[in-house]
Design an enzyme around this catalytic site. Structure first.
Site, PDB file in Angstrom:
ATOM      1  N   ARG A 203       0.870  -1.172   0.000  1.00  0.00           N
ATOM      2  CA  ARG A 203       0.000   0.000   0.000  1.00  0.00           C
ATOM      3  C   ARG A 203       0.905   1.219   0.000  1.00  0.00           C
ATOM      4  NH1 ARG A 203      -2.463   0.594   5.542  1.00  0.00           N
ATOM      5  NH2 ARG A 203      -0.828   2.150   5.690  1.00  0.00           N
TER       6      ARG A 203
ATOM      7  N   HIS B 250      -3.327   4.483   5.307  1.00  0.00           N
ATOM      8  CA  HIS B 250      -4.524   3.653   5.365  1.00  0.00           C
ATOM      9  C   HIS B 250      -5.705   4.385   4.741  1.00  0.00           C
ATOM     10  CE1 HIS B 250      -7.704   1.135   6.901  1.00  0.00           C
ATOM     11  NE2 HIS B 250      -8.214   2.141   7.574  1.00  0.00           N
TER      12      HIS B 250
ATOM     13  N   TYR C 161       4.336   4.954  10.281  1.00  0.00           N
ATOM     14  CA  TYR C 161       4.762   3.659  10.816  1.00  0.00           C
ATOM     15  C   TYR C 161       5.408   2.775   9.744  1.00  0.00           C
ATOM     16  CZ  TYR C 161       0.134   3.149   8.845  1.00  0.00           C
ATOM     17  OH  TYR C 161      -0.942   3.226   8.007  1.00  0.00           O
TER      18      TYR C 161
HETATM   19  C1  LIG Z   1     -14.240  -6.567  11.457  1.00  0.00           C
HETATM   20  C2  LIG Z   1     -13.515  -5.286  11.229  1.00  0.00           C
HETATM   21  N1  LIG Z   1     -12.617  -4.870  12.122  1.00  0.00           N
HETATM   22  C3  LIG Z   1     -11.965  -3.714  11.963  1.00  0.00           C
HETATM   23  C4  LIG Z   1     -12.208  -2.927  10.889  1.00  0.00           C
HETATM   24  C5  LIG Z   1     -11.497  -1.571  10.727  1.00  0.00           C
HETATM   25  N2  LIG Z   1     -10.578  -1.608   9.589  1.00  0.00           N
HETATM   26  C6  LIG Z   1     -10.931  -1.157   8.371  1.00  0.00           C
HETATM   27  S1  LIG Z   1      -9.749  -1.437   7.209  1.00  0.00           S
HETATM   28  C7  LIG Z   1      -8.705  -2.105   8.380  1.00  0.00           C
HETATM   29  C8  LIG Z   1      -7.385  -2.646   7.961  1.00  0.00           C
HETATM   30  C9  LIG Z   1      -7.578  -3.731   6.963  1.00  0.00           C
HETATM   31  O1  LIG Z   1      -6.370  -4.333   6.634  1.00  0.00           O
HETATM   32  P1  LIG Z   1      -6.320  -5.349   5.422  1.00  0.00           P
HETATM   33  O2  LIG Z   1      -7.386  -6.359   5.553  1.00  0.00           O
HETATM   34  O3  LIG Z   1      -4.936  -5.853   5.314  1.00  0.00           O
HETATM   35  O4  LIG Z   1      -6.713  -4.465   4.151  1.00  0.00           O
HETATM   36  P2  LIG Z   1      -5.976  -3.147   3.657  1.00  0.00           P
HETATM   37  O5  LIG Z   1      -6.685  -2.001   4.273  1.00  0.00           O
HETATM   38  O6  LIG Z   1      -4.550  -3.270   4.037  1.00  0.00           O
HETATM   39  O7  LIG Z   1      -6.165  -3.156   2.176  1.00  0.00           O
HETATM   40  C10 LIG Z   1      -9.295  -2.111   9.631  1.00  0.00           C
HETATM   41  C11 LIG Z   1      -8.681  -2.630  10.856  1.00  0.00           C
HETATM   42  C12 LIG Z   1     -13.173  -3.378   9.978  1.00  0.00           C
HETATM   43  N3  LIG Z   1     -13.496  -2.675   8.906  1.00  0.00           N
HETATM   44  N4  LIG Z   1     -13.806  -4.554  10.166  1.00  0.00           N
END
Ligand SMILES: Cc1ncc(C[n+]2csc(CCOP(=O)(O)OP(=O)(O)O)c2C)c(N)n1
Ligand SMILES: Cc1ncc(C[n+]2csc(CCOP(=O)(O)OP(=O)(O)O)c2C)c(N)n1
Ligand SMILES: [Mg+2]
Ligand SMILES: [Mg+2]
Lengths: 324, 325, 325, 324
Positions: free
Chosen positions: A244, A248, A256
């Site tokens: 990425r 975020h 980080y």
């Molecule tokens: C069940 C749940 N817990 C927490 C979140 C909050 N949240 C949204 S995106 C994210 C990170 C997701 O990481 P990843 O699955 O690796 O996808 P990326 O954003 O890196 O593409 C978090 C913790 C959520 N959307 N759903």
């Protein structure tokens, strides 16, 4: 990096390149609108990840069902969505696909067989498996495809969904977009296995690890899985590794992430990777590049203009449509 | 009309809908060869085959999620949760996915989630729950809870034909204990959202549903011997509930006890009592009273479980207080 | 007393409890180096180290389950759900495991589940929820929802010291918008189960909690200009709620509006309204009214979301109807 | 079948044999009480599965934490529980460990570090992981051990719990009791992988497949995992293969199980397997066998008598103890 042989035509390769660039441009435009205070909610970007999103969706036919997640701008576009619809979504307008109810790229399009997601990571996996089961039961040869982040792959529904799909031999493909981080969390705090794709054997399904920065490689892997699914041989788990290249969300500076890591992965920007490939294959020169850029510029400009001119929903509409 | 048990009525309702409409499919644990933990789907796999009677792994979240996915693409799945208690494992899929899709995207989600609920069978804390009030706060869901074989069949068929997610709480204590006449017309349904006066009265109303309809009827019978005529209004649907039927009954009797087997605090009874107070304040000759199970998990040992349940005696006691108010 | 934001107050409450008691540990996503999605735990990992500030994988069910396990063996974990909306993924662990262990086995389960909730920030259907009423029906849980920095800190500290599972819903709209004086005494707590009169009045009472305390205060201010003195009773704890404080306030004003941001139907307001009717019927000069968010998911677009929220204007309107009744 | 070398003493082996037989006897007694209408709730038996339950729990020290599930009568007993407590539980008596609140072997014992389960399959896994994390954080060398059926291993909490344990290197052991059926559901409808233990690699932890009918084999495998966990090396997944030689519960005749399969597995009855081993090692003769049987008979008789004489709880107690 040795290139695999591919079944893609010249036109398709150029279309993929266009889609990568379009994705980037759409997102950059959204950021611009965000900075202008016009996007009311959050913005989650896919910079660095476009190859996986675009490549996977590009392997689907129109009647195949796409379940994109929170960064899959590219998948929406590759499935045929217009930039305008995406802008309307971010702007929360009345004639956006969700009629202003859901933010950003969380939206569906029945005509394109795209089903939007809820925010709860992993929750769409069983739903996508159900859609795949429906295809099979209806005797259709179509598949369903869903994405999940490497972070989201640690949630229960990943396990339940893949296991059910495997037992049912459902025509389902799950693409893990492993971009090294889940929000701020690095992979070693997310999981202790080598690769997420190591989990495939636990469901008795094939797993394939691919370079997620190369749209052609992703396309080929997904295409193979799609064909397998169409033949009735069941689901496939594909892990695409990438990075990425933004925070975020638009408000996260991603401090980080070690600078070095960022730099390293900048070299593997999917657009660069594809440009190199096209140039090596003699398919791209300055003229073609410029044509693509101009096309995109035109399309975006027009779409933004139309989107900004669209009305907001009427307040009272909020109360409507809970039940079918 | 045939006389069926409550369980047979559910079974027959599903069978008729599956014969009528090829898009109706079942998903659940042990529902195939075994015919379900309570034998509600006995023989279904023989008649409809394993493609339409899908025996799943133990994964309720995937069961409901897959049902949603199938519903988005042309099917009308009925998902069985083996015991209603386990529905909390599928909670997220129900309240976040199934409940919100129509509002967000305009797609109908015609799924039914069947869940055998209720105490009185010495099942202990995890085979006795009445989880309906965990869902009645959630926009987008419909929640039904039949008390008689006719309602059980009619509501099941209505639920299958409804384009929205319907949670169908069938009370397992009633399965083989309650028999009744059931219309045989293929198109007999009990409309969702419509309550039913199970016993008319003029002195007070018990508003209730599910197993406690029978408790209320017994209490009304007892009180009738004393000269008090208690109306029993069976809600049948808990969301959306039948506002008009409630107001009509309050208009007739001016005294209301809301009763359910589920724990009292935060239960469906709270919503009904609040609604009545808000909308029929002038009609009330007494406070709307509530009676439910104890505010504890359902204990296993018979003396404890009996004490936990809202007994006929407690209903009679509450009604006496209401009548004397 | 220091003036802190609502967010700082929560943060300070946790920090103090972690300094006081080594057994207090944190679990959640991005709570370590990043300091939490809302920066509530900023700096915590530096002070307390990664052993006590545990950055977890994305798996809310495991987060809460592990907190329960740690609580059974000597720790007092605070689990953070990144957005309250995602608490439904951990629902089963909370309502089946955490809530029932003491009743079944007599073991205390001292966990706190913190969940940033609420709308008003254009988060759309899944970053705006107020899920408290999904839990207030469940015996064994305590549920709190502070409205001010002092309450936020005091309730957090009380929750950590409580031997039961406490769900702590912090309203994210208030995080940086609300400032207030907060006692600095290390042992300052706000007792769980005790409501607070945020503004005294004699003509009507608004019973509320969380973000709508502020809406109610503004409405009361407006009406005061018209000569009506509205009391604002902040429940602070939703289960077990403060029965006496409610009855006292009803005794003073004889008119009640129950207000919350969460959807109206089946909300906490239903229980409060039902309780009042049942226990203070004679004191009421008007029906207990209720006002809440629309009975829909929370939509994203500002005009829709604003319409969804129970606005000051709507509160004033409801109070006028109540006062004129 | 080649026997591994074992570190068990003669006394321990005989104790294991006694525990297998005790487990069988306790359950047969429960069935008797059930048929007499004295057990009010359901009865879930472990006939054919005693080796896994007993063997795993026997590898724990008192300060290690045991999380048994719905068929783990043997684990309770191996951890030191009395048959009387178990009978009191089934009879719902006031002085049963759960004071009549929870049925059957769903109960805890603080003094033995046994934590009872909720019925929701898999839900104890994260809790047991949390207990393991607590041990590690407190600087103790103790471990926690939980069981799961092969059926329950398909639920989300299996995935979330194991993944968290792996990332945390928690001293946790999960024993999959693969008894070929989940209620009436055969394994091919439960999962599509070869073995459940294939899932270990997806968490980056060791997995071991063992003969679940041989108590010594199970003991050794679990012992190894326990030692590994004590050394701070993290969790282990163990799969014990065996057969449920009864119905799902006392009211299920298990007609769905092919007769042949039943017969085949009867040969691998854990008591027979252990008897053969002991006889081969010269540790068991008729006299010793008889002594064991008599001891068990005595213990059971006494326990039943005491349990039956115990009072039922007072109704009003139902309202007490929701909060600590
Ligand atoms: C069940 C749940 N817990 C927490 C979140 C909050 N949240 C949204 S995106 C994210 C990170 C997701 O990481 P990843 O699955 O690796 O996808 P990326 O954003 O890196 O593409 C978090 C913790 C959520 N959307 N759903
Ligand atoms: C979440 C959940 N779903 C369904 C059930 C009902 N149920 C109880 S035991 C059982 C079968 C379990 O099979 P398995 O895990 O293989 O264990 P076994 O009974 O074979 O030992 C089922 C479906 C349950 N207890 N929990
Ligand atoms: Mg990621
Ligand atoms: Mg099994």
């Amino acid at each position: 990096m040795p290139k695999k042989k591919t079944s893609l035509t010249k036109e398709q390769k150029l279309e993929l390149y266009y889609l990568l660039k379009l994705t980037r441009a759409v997102e950059e435009t959204v950021v611009r609108l965000y900075k202008q205070g016009r996007v009311v909610g959050g913005v989650y970007l896919s910079r660095g990840m476009e190859a996986a999103s675009v490549g996977a969706a590009y392997a689907l036919e129109r009647d195949d069902i796409l379940f994109p997640i929170h960064r899959d701008t590219g998948a929406h576009l590759a499935k045929g969505q217009s930039p305008k619809a995406i802008f309307l979504q971010y702007l929360g307008r009345a004639d956006s696909p969700s009629r202003g109810r859901d933010p950003g790229i969380h939206f569906s399009d029945r005509s394109l067989n795209v089903v939007g997601n809820i925010s709860h990571l992993g929750s769409m996996i069983p739903v996508a498996v159900g859609a795949a089961m429906a295809m099979k039961l209806a005797g259709k040869k179509n598949v369903s495809l869903n994405f999940i982040g490497e972070g989201g792959s640690n949630i229960g529904d990943f396990h339940e969904g893949l296991n059910l799909a495997a037992v049912q031999k459902a025509p389902f493909i799950l693409v893990v977009e492993n971009n090294q981080f889940a929000y701020s969390t690095p992979t070693h705090l997310e999981y202790a296995c080598e690769n997420i794709v190591d989990r495939a054997v636990g469901y008795g399904i094939p797993g394939e690890l691919v370079d997620g920065t190369d749209v052609v490689v992703v396309y080929e892997a997904v295409k193979k899985a799609v064909e397998r699914a169409r033949r009735g041989e069941g689901p496939t788990l594909i892990e695409a590794k990438m990075m990425r290249l933004t925070g975020h969300s638009a408000h996260d500076d991603a401090k980080y992430v070690p600078e070095e890591l960022k730099k390293q992965w900048e070299q593997k920007d999917p657009i660069l990777v594809m440009r190199r490939r096209l140039e090596a294959e003699g398919l791209l020169d300055e003229k073609v590049e410029k044509e693509i850029d101009q096309r995109i510029e035109r399309e975006i400009e027009e779409a933004v203009e139309q989107a900004l001119a669209s009305p907001l929903p009427k307040p009272e509409e909020a109360a409507e449509g809970v039940y079918a | 009309m045939a006389v069926l048990t409550y369980l047979q009525a559910i079974s027959e309702g599903m069978r008729e809908e599956m014969r009528r409409d090829e898009s109706v499919v079942l998903l659940g644990e042990d529902i195939g060869v075994y015919g379900g933990a309570f034998k509600v789907t006995k023989g279904f796999i023989d008649e409809f085959g394993p493609k339409r009677v899908i025996d799943t792994p133990i994964s309720e979240s995937a069961i409901v999620g897959a049902a949603v996915g199938m519903a988005l693409y042309g099917f009308r799945p009925i998902a069985e949760i083996q015991f209603a208690d386990f529905i909390t494992v599928a909670y997220n899929q129900i309240v976040q996915n199934a409940a919100t899709i129509h509002y967000r995207y305009g797609f109908p989600v015609p799924i039914v989630v069947r869940a055998p609920s209720g105490a009185g069978v010495h099942g202990g804390p995890f085979h006795s729950q009445n989880p309906e009030a965990l869902f009645t706060h959630v926009p987008g869901l419909k929640v039904v809870a039949p008390s008689t074989p006719a309602d059980a069949k009619g509501l099941l068929k209505a639920a299958v034909r409804d384009d929205n997610p319907v949670l169908y709480f069938e009370h397992k204590y009633l399965y083989r204990r309650i028999k009744g006449e059931v219309p045989e017309d293929d198109d007999f349904t009990v409309p969702i959202g419509v309550a039913d006066v199970k016993r008319p009265g003029r002195d007070a109303t018990v508003i209730t549903y599910g197993s406690t309809v029978h408790t209320a009827l017994q209490a009304a019978e007892d009180l009738s011997a004393e000269g008090a005529e208690v109306e029993v209004l069976d809600l049948r649907t808990l969301r959306p509930y039948d506002e008009q039927a409630i107001l009509d009954s309050v208009g007739r009797t001016n005294r209301v006890l809301v009763l359910h087997e589920a724990s009292k605090t935060g239960g469906v009874g709270a919503e009904i009592a609040a609604f009545i107070t808000e909308n029929a304040f002038e009609k009330l000759d007494a406070p709307v009273m509530r009676l439910g199970g104890l505010d504890t998990p359902v204990p296993y040992s018979p003396p404890l479980e009996e004490y936990w349940l809202p007994s006929k005696e407690r209903v009679v006691g509450a009604l006496r207080r209401l009548l004397e108010y």
